[in-house]
Design an enzyme around this catalytic site. Structure first.
Site, mmCIF file in Angstrom:
data_model
loop_
_atom_site.group_PDB
_atom_site.id
_atom_site.type_symbol
_atom_site.label_atom_id
_atom_site.label_comp_id
_atom_site.label_asym_id
_atom_site.label_seq_id
_atom_site.Cartn_x
_atom_site.Cartn_y
_atom_site.Cartn_z
ATOM 1 N N ASN A 199 0.945 -1.037 -0.037
ATOM 2 C CA ASN A 199 0.032 -0.136 -0.103
ATOM 3 C C ASN A 199 0.921 1.136 0.044
ATOM 4 O O ASN A 199 2.228 1.177 0.100
ATOM 5 C CB ASN A 199 -0.931 0.171 1.118
ATOM 6 C CG ASN A 199 -0.470 -0.138 2.512
ATOM 7 O OD1 ASN A 199 0.869 0.528 2.634
ATOM 8 N ND2 ASN A 199 -1.004 -0.505 3.506
ATOM 9 N N GLU B 124 3.138 1.538 2.941
ATOM 10 C CA GLU B 124 4.480 0.827 2.935
ATOM 11 C C GLU B 124 5.285 1.086 2.007
ATOM 12 O O GLU B 124 6.693 0.822 2.111
ATOM 13 C CB GLU B 124 3.686 -0.748 2.710
ATOM 14 C CG GLU B 124 2.711 -1.464 3.984
ATOM 15 C CD GLU B 124 2.067 -2.478 3.445
ATOM 16 O OE1 GLU B 124 1.633 -2.997 4.490
ATOM 17 O OE2 GLU B 124 1.825 -2.817 2.359
ATOM 18 N N ASP C 22 -5.816 -9.047 1.726
ATOM 19 C CA ASP C 22 -5.802 -10.639 1.254
ATOM 20 C C ASP C 22 -6.527 -10.982 0.114
ATOM 21 O O ASP C 22 -6.359 -11.689 -0.877
ATOM 22 C CB ASP C 22 -6.586 -11.270 2.516
ATOM 23 C CG ASP C 22 -5.672 -11.066 3.928
ATOM 24 O OD1 ASP C 22 -4.352 -10.587 3.608
ATOM 25 O OD2 ASP C 22 -6.091 -11.207 4.907
#
Length: 331
Positions: A202, A205, A275
């Site tokens: 993301n 990150e 996920d």
């Protein structure tokens, strides 16, 4: 579109990473405690969900493919409940290594009046011991060498299962057999996933992982950060999730970037959305789809699960219907 979704049913995906048990205590709040200024939740329901890499496996199953999960858990009640849930969802458990040296990660959420009020985490975050590392790698290598594997997912939550040793070995073994590797990274091992196929950070990150000074308020600025990351990892695709701004995918083969906006949704809970995005992307990747298809379908799937409470797998029929309605091209 029909052919793509039908082809999911023929795939077998190996998932390696940090698993967790999501525990929900849901109830009603009508008063404040006389002992302290905190609300009292009268619990009406307790339910369990598979989290982390186990939720990725659950998404793979929901999309019609066969998941094979490799992870490390403890000898505790949380592990027992997790393994029981996996069997309930018709997922194999032989790839789950049990250890007496660590506990099973669990996230317990208290929900009052349909709002999350508290989360209690029980976890170990230190790296696997050498013995645990060797057992996990032996399990993964055996599956790659002796079973059908169409794609591999590395799901990192910084709980210690994806050590540098596990990461580098799995990617090397996969590349030897031309098996695409999809990664959901966290900061600790961010630049260890060199030569993977698909890398999905993301925006936060991405910025932390490369110590970037690029501008995050424009797509052009984010592209600069992605280019820096690509130089470090040498992967085929980098897909950065941008929350309400959608996703940005870079195709390392062509050097092109595609930005897709998010679809407007009524957000109930963002847990597990990453996920789901990774699961759909890995299946598309295994079938040789192009960057636009990978980003379009996975972005759509991530938005759909945000409408549900807790980490739940994407509904395959609804994803198909929404993709048809929005005319997402498949190539």
């Amino acid at each position: 579109m029909d052919n793509l979704f039908e082809a999911f049913n023929n795939l077998r995906i190996l998932i390696v990473g940090d698993v967790m048990l999501d525990i929900y205590l849901q109830g009603q709040v009508d008063r404040i405690s006389p002992e302290a200024p905190v609300p009292i939740v009268a619990v009406k329901e307790r339910f369990l969900r598979l989290g982390g890499a186990a939720n990725v496996a659950q998404n793979i199953r929901a999309l019609g493919a066969e998941p094979v999960l490799c992870a490390v858990v403890g000898y505790d009640e949380n592990a027992n409940e997790m393994l029981a849930l996996m069997k309930e969802h018709d997922m194999p458990t032989e790839g789950v290594v049990r250890s007496r040296h660590r506990i099973t990660t669990a996230k317990e959420r208290v929900i009052g009046n349909n709002a999350q009020m508290l989360r209690i985490d029980t976890e170990d975050t230190f790296d696997l011991t050498d013995e645990e590392d060797a057992l996990l790698c032996e399990c993964v290598k055996n599956i790659i060498d002796n079973q059908k594997v169409d794609g591999i997912i590395l799901q990192d939550y910084n709980k210690g299962v994806l050590t540098e040793s596990v990461i580098t070995k799995v990617i090397a073994w996969a590349n030897e057999k031309n098996i695409p590797v999809s990664v959901d990274p966290k900061k600790k091992n961010f630049t260890t996933f060199r030569n993977c196929t698909f890398f999905k950070p993301n925006l936060k990150e991405l910025k932390e992982g490369i110590n970037g000074k690029f501008a995050t308020d424009s797509v052009d600025g984010i592209i600069q950060g992605v280019e820096t990351l690509q130089g470090m990892l040498k992967c085929r695709y980098v897909m950065t999730t941008l929350s309400e701004r959608g996703v940005l995918i870079r195709d390392g083969k062509t050097g092109t970037h595609i930005h897709l906006p998010a679809h407007l949704r009524k957000i109930a809970d963002v847990s597990g959305a990453g996920d789901t995005v990774l699961s759909v992307a890995a299946l598309c990747l295994a079938l040789g789809c192009d960057a636009a298809t990978i980003a379009g379908l996975s972005n759509l799937a991530g938005g759909l699960v945000c409408e549900e409470l807790g980490a739940v797998p994407v509904n395959k029929e609804r994803l198909f219907d929404e993709a048809e309605r929005l005319k997402i091209a498949v190539k």
